[in-house]
Design an enzyme around this catalytic site. Structure first.
Site, PDB file in Angstrom:
ATOM      1  N   GLY A   1       0.801  -1.228   0.000  1.00  0.00           N
ATOM      2  CA  GLY A   1       0.000   0.000   0.000  1.00  0.00           C
ATOM      3  C   GLY A   1       0.830   1.271   0.000  1.00  0.00           C
ATOM      4  O   GLY A   1       0.473   2.265   0.619  1.00  0.00           O
TER       5      GLY A   1
ATOM      6  N   ASN B   1      11.036   6.565  -8.046  1.00  0.00           N
ATOM      7  CA  ASN B   1       9.745   6.047  -8.487  1.00  0.00           C
ATOM      8  C   ASN B   1       8.638   6.856  -7.821  1.00  0.00           C
ATOM      9  O   ASN B   1       8.592   6.972  -6.592  1.00  0.00           O
ATOM     10  CB  ASN B   1       9.669   4.564  -8.090  1.00  0.00           C
ATOM     11  CG  ASN B   1       8.376   3.908  -8.540  1.00  0.00           C
ATOM     12  OD1 ASN B   1       7.311   4.189  -7.995  1.00  0.00           O
ATOM     13  ND2 ASN B   1       8.463   3.017  -9.512  1.00  0.00           N
TER      14      ASN B   1
ATOM     15  N   CYS C   1      -1.720   3.296 -10.107  1.00  0.00           N
ATOM     16  CA  CYS C   1      -2.459   3.794  -8.932  1.00  0.00           C
ATOM     17  C   CYS C   1      -3.851   4.232  -9.367  1.00  0.00           C
ATOM     18  O   CYS C   1      -4.073   4.597 -10.510  1.00  0.00           O
ATOM     19  CB  CYS C   1      -1.786   5.018  -8.337  1.00  0.00           C
ATOM     20  SG  CYS C   1      -0.041   5.062  -8.541  1.00  0.00           S
TER      21      CYS C   1
ATOM     22  N   ASN D   1       4.734  -4.246 -14.047  1.00  0.00           N
ATOM     23  CA  ASN D   1       4.375  -4.130 -12.645  1.00  0.00           C
ATOM     24  C   ASN D   1       3.680  -5.449 -12.263  1.00  0.00           C
ATOM     25  O   ASN D   1       3.565  -6.351 -13.090  1.00  0.00           O
ATOM     26  CB  ASN D   1       3.446  -2.919 -12.454  1.00  0.00           C
ATOM     27  CG  ASN D   1       3.570  -2.349 -11.044  1.00  0.00           C
ATOM     28  OD1 ASN D   1       3.717  -3.094 -10.077  1.00  0.00           O
ATOM     29  ND2 ASN D   1       3.491  -1.039 -10.923  1.00  0.00           N
TER      30      ASN D   1
ATOM     31  N   GLY E   1       9.968 -11.627 -12.448  1.00  0.00           N
ATOM     32  CA  GLY E   1      10.449 -12.947 -12.040  1.00  0.00           C
ATOM     33  C   GLY E   1      11.872 -13.277 -12.393  1.00  0.00           C
ATOM     34  O   GLY E   1      12.241 -14.456 -12.444  1.00  0.00           O
TER      35      GLY E   1
ATOM     36  N   GLY F   1      13.066  -7.817  -8.803  1.00  0.00           N
ATOM     37  CA  GLY F   1      12.186  -7.489  -7.678  1.00  0.00           C
ATOM     38  C   GLY F   1      12.133  -8.570  -6.633  1.00  0.00           C
ATOM     39  O   GLY F   1      12.927  -8.599  -5.683  1.00  0.00           O
ATOM     40  N   THR F   2      11.212  -9.529  -6.858  1.00  0.00           N
ATOM     41  CA  THR F   2      10.948 -10.585  -5.883  1.00  0.00           C
ATOM     42  C   THR F   2      12.211 -11.313  -5.422  1.00  0.00           C
ATOM     43  O   THR F   2      12.312 -11.694  -4.256  1.00  0.00           O
ATOM     44  CB  THR F   2       9.951 -11.583  -6.496  1.00  0.00           C
ATOM     45  OG1 THR F   2       8.817 -10.827  -6.923  1.00  0.00           O
ATOM     46  CG2 THR F   2       9.497 -12.624  -5.503  1.00  0.00           C
TER      47      THR F   2
END
Lengths: 258, 305
Positions: free
Chosen positions: B74, B101, B131, B193, B245, B266-267
């Protein structure tokens, strides 16, 4: 700090389906291990499990450079960790987080509910060097009492509470605490949220310094992803989210909103 | 063989290598400096900032899914002013090339933040258009090419910094969104995203995430991300920054071959704090094994005949 591989020394049943794993972890001792810290354990040979599993440090042996973890298999990831055999290697990051701190306390109650008793083992060993320690643990039944021998040998008192009355006091850890009488100058607690809430209320009511160890669904484990949040309140009453992994897992009972 | 040249030019900025931790998985780098020197990265895409501080969503904020994760943080962040005062200078002090960002609820908010950043040392601005648009009944910015175009125009007008528009995959045709960003003057697009997803605890019958739904990422989305990056790279004339990924150097190579100039990770940062340095090393080893001197030789080098 860097993730490292540790060899499993032993993997034994601790009753009620719990497993106690002793893991070689020399790199964890480079900066010392504090009671209440945790290890972030990678699920072995399972790339589909992207996230590590945060497990509290039950014991740390600085002479043999091993860490002990007590693990409750809850899903496929923890089941795979618990299925490891002596000689297998597992990747972990440890120690992480802020643990319990004794400060100047001389008379400490350690309260552990269910598997929350596990981090109290190392805490009891460390704190009993300079303070009188009373350990109070709660479990469903006699079979779920963890590390009885350690608590009995290092603590001034060891109070067992069971939900079914099969051992010790028939009731919660709060009933167990009330049975001791007197007032400690520090309470440290780890366990399910309703238990922590009751301990928090007890400590605030009696104006006893209190540290609570929290649990939360966790991502990275080192503070970056902001997913393992818990609500905290600062001195001015302003509420915000803190990170269980990096700001905790141990928080002052006065700042945690449970 | 000589050490291969991993450097790339992204929107006029030279990056040491094409590996960039993705926004929201790296904070402002403070939690990574105990693991490695963050100046060794190509750049850092900082945790998304908003005009005012945001405390984020209530927990639970993360769930593991097969080869993926769902998150709903969030947009917890200290706000653009505090970011510019404290976090941005700190990252620059560490020697990082910073991509800031930004997330807003109106076109004006994006423009306002871009204007504030124009006077800073951020190397680039990445615009998160995933958003809700408060002026359009909460419809996501990134789902409407007209609005993406407007945001791109407004942000470009407010700053001379290179502008990357970060695209949402939760659309029928991501190529249309990329073309709209390009037409609005964007210097680059980054994608993808997270994909909107959900997980339910069958014992409690409750959604695992307090926010009900969250953004899905990780290797489970990689083939979708790679396909989208390829299609976008074929359609636009601006550099594409690919992500989705990426866990290894080999994964990064795939995205470069598909036409990406740089990639974001990212992850993998949640799985392994050393993910980015390992990916840089993996990319370099691939180049050595295959006798590739410059990483730029890989960009768009997919063979489709």
């Amino acid at each position: 700090m860097t993730p490292f591989f540790g060899k499993i020394i032993s993997n034994e049943s601790a009753g009620m389906g719990l497993r106690t794993l002793v893991i070689e972890a020399a790199p964890a001792f480079e900066e010392g291990v504090c009671p209440g810290q945790f290890g972030h354990i990678k699920v072995p040979n399972a790339p589909q499990h992207l996230l590590r599993r945060p497990i509290s440090i039950m014991d740390a042996d600085s002479a043999n450079k091993t860490l002990t973890f007590c693990i409750q298999p809850k899903g496929n990831g923890t089941e795979l960790i618990c299925a490891m055999k002596p000689g297998d290697e597992v990747e972990l990051i440890a120690p992480l987080g802020h643990g319990f701190s004794l400060d100047e306390a001389k008379n400490v109650w350690l309260i552990g509910g269910g598997i929350g008793a596990a981090p109290m083992v190392y805490t009891a060993k460390q704190f009993s060097k300079t303070a009188d320690v009373v350990a109070i643990t709660g479990s469903r039944s006699a079979e779920g009492v963890i590390a009885r021998d350690v608590f009995e040998s290092v603590c001034k008192h060891f109070v067992v509470c069971t939900d079914d009355g099969s051992c010790g006091i028939h009731g919660t850890v709060v009933a167990g605490a009330a049975s001791i009488g007197g007032k400690p100058d520090l309470i440290c607690a780890c366990g399910p949220t309703p238990m922590l809430r009751a301990v928090q209320a007890f400590a605030l009511e009696h104006d006893i310094p209190c540290q609570l160890s929290l649990e939360q669904h966790m991502g990275c484990g080192y503070g970056a992803c902001l997913t393992c949040s818990c609500k905290t309140r600062d001195k001015d009453g302003h509420e915000d989210y803190s990170r269980v992994c990096a700001d905790g897992p141990v928080f002052d009972a006065r700042e945690v909103v449970l | 063989m000589m050490k291969p040249d991993l450097s790339v030019n992204l929107c006029g900025v030279t990056l040491k290598n094409p590996i960039i931790p993705a926004s929201g998985t790296f904070g402002y780098g403070r939690d990574f400096v105990k693991f490695y020197d963050i100046s060794t990265l190509g750049a850092v895409s900082a945790k998304g900032v908003t005009p005012l501080p945001r405390c984020g969503n209530p927990p639970i904020r993360i769930a593991e899914t097969p080869s993926g994760i769902l998150n709903s943080v969030g947009l917890q962040n200290p706000g653009i002013d505090e970011y510019i005062k404290t976090e941005l200078p700190w990252m620059i002090e560490q020697g990082a090339v910073v991509i800031t960002n930004i997330s807003g609820n109106t076109v004006e908010e994006y423009a306002m933040m871009a204007e504030k950043l124009d006077k800073t040392d951020t190397a680039m601005i990445e615009v998160n258009v995933s958003c809700p648009n408060v002026h359009c009944g909460g419809k996501v910015f990134g789902a409407d090419p007209k609005v993406i175009n407007e945001v791109a125009v407004a942000v470009k007008k407010a700053t001379s910094k290179p502008v990357i528009i970060k695209l949402s995959p939760n659309v029928t045709d991501i190529v249309e969104m990329a073309l709209a960003a390009e037409a609005g003057g964007a210097d680059s697009v980054s994608l993808i995203n997270t994909l909107t997803g959900m997980a339910i605890d069958i014992n409690t019958r409750r959604p695992i995430l307090a926010n009900l739904t969250g953004g899905m990422s990780g290797p489970a989305v990689r083939p979708v991300a790679l396909r989208m990056c390829y299609q976008v790279a074929q359609a636009v004339n601006i550099p594409v920054v690919g992500m989705g990924g990426i866990m290894t150097g080999e994964d990064a190579v795939m995205f470069l071959l598909a036409g990406c100039t740089a990639v974001q990770v990212g992850t993998a940062n949640l799985s392994d704090p050393m993910a980015c340095p390992k990916i840089i090393e993996g990319l370099e080893q691939y180049m050595v094994r295959n006798g590739i001197g410059k990483v730029s030789e890989l960009i768009g080098a997919i063979i489709t005949d």
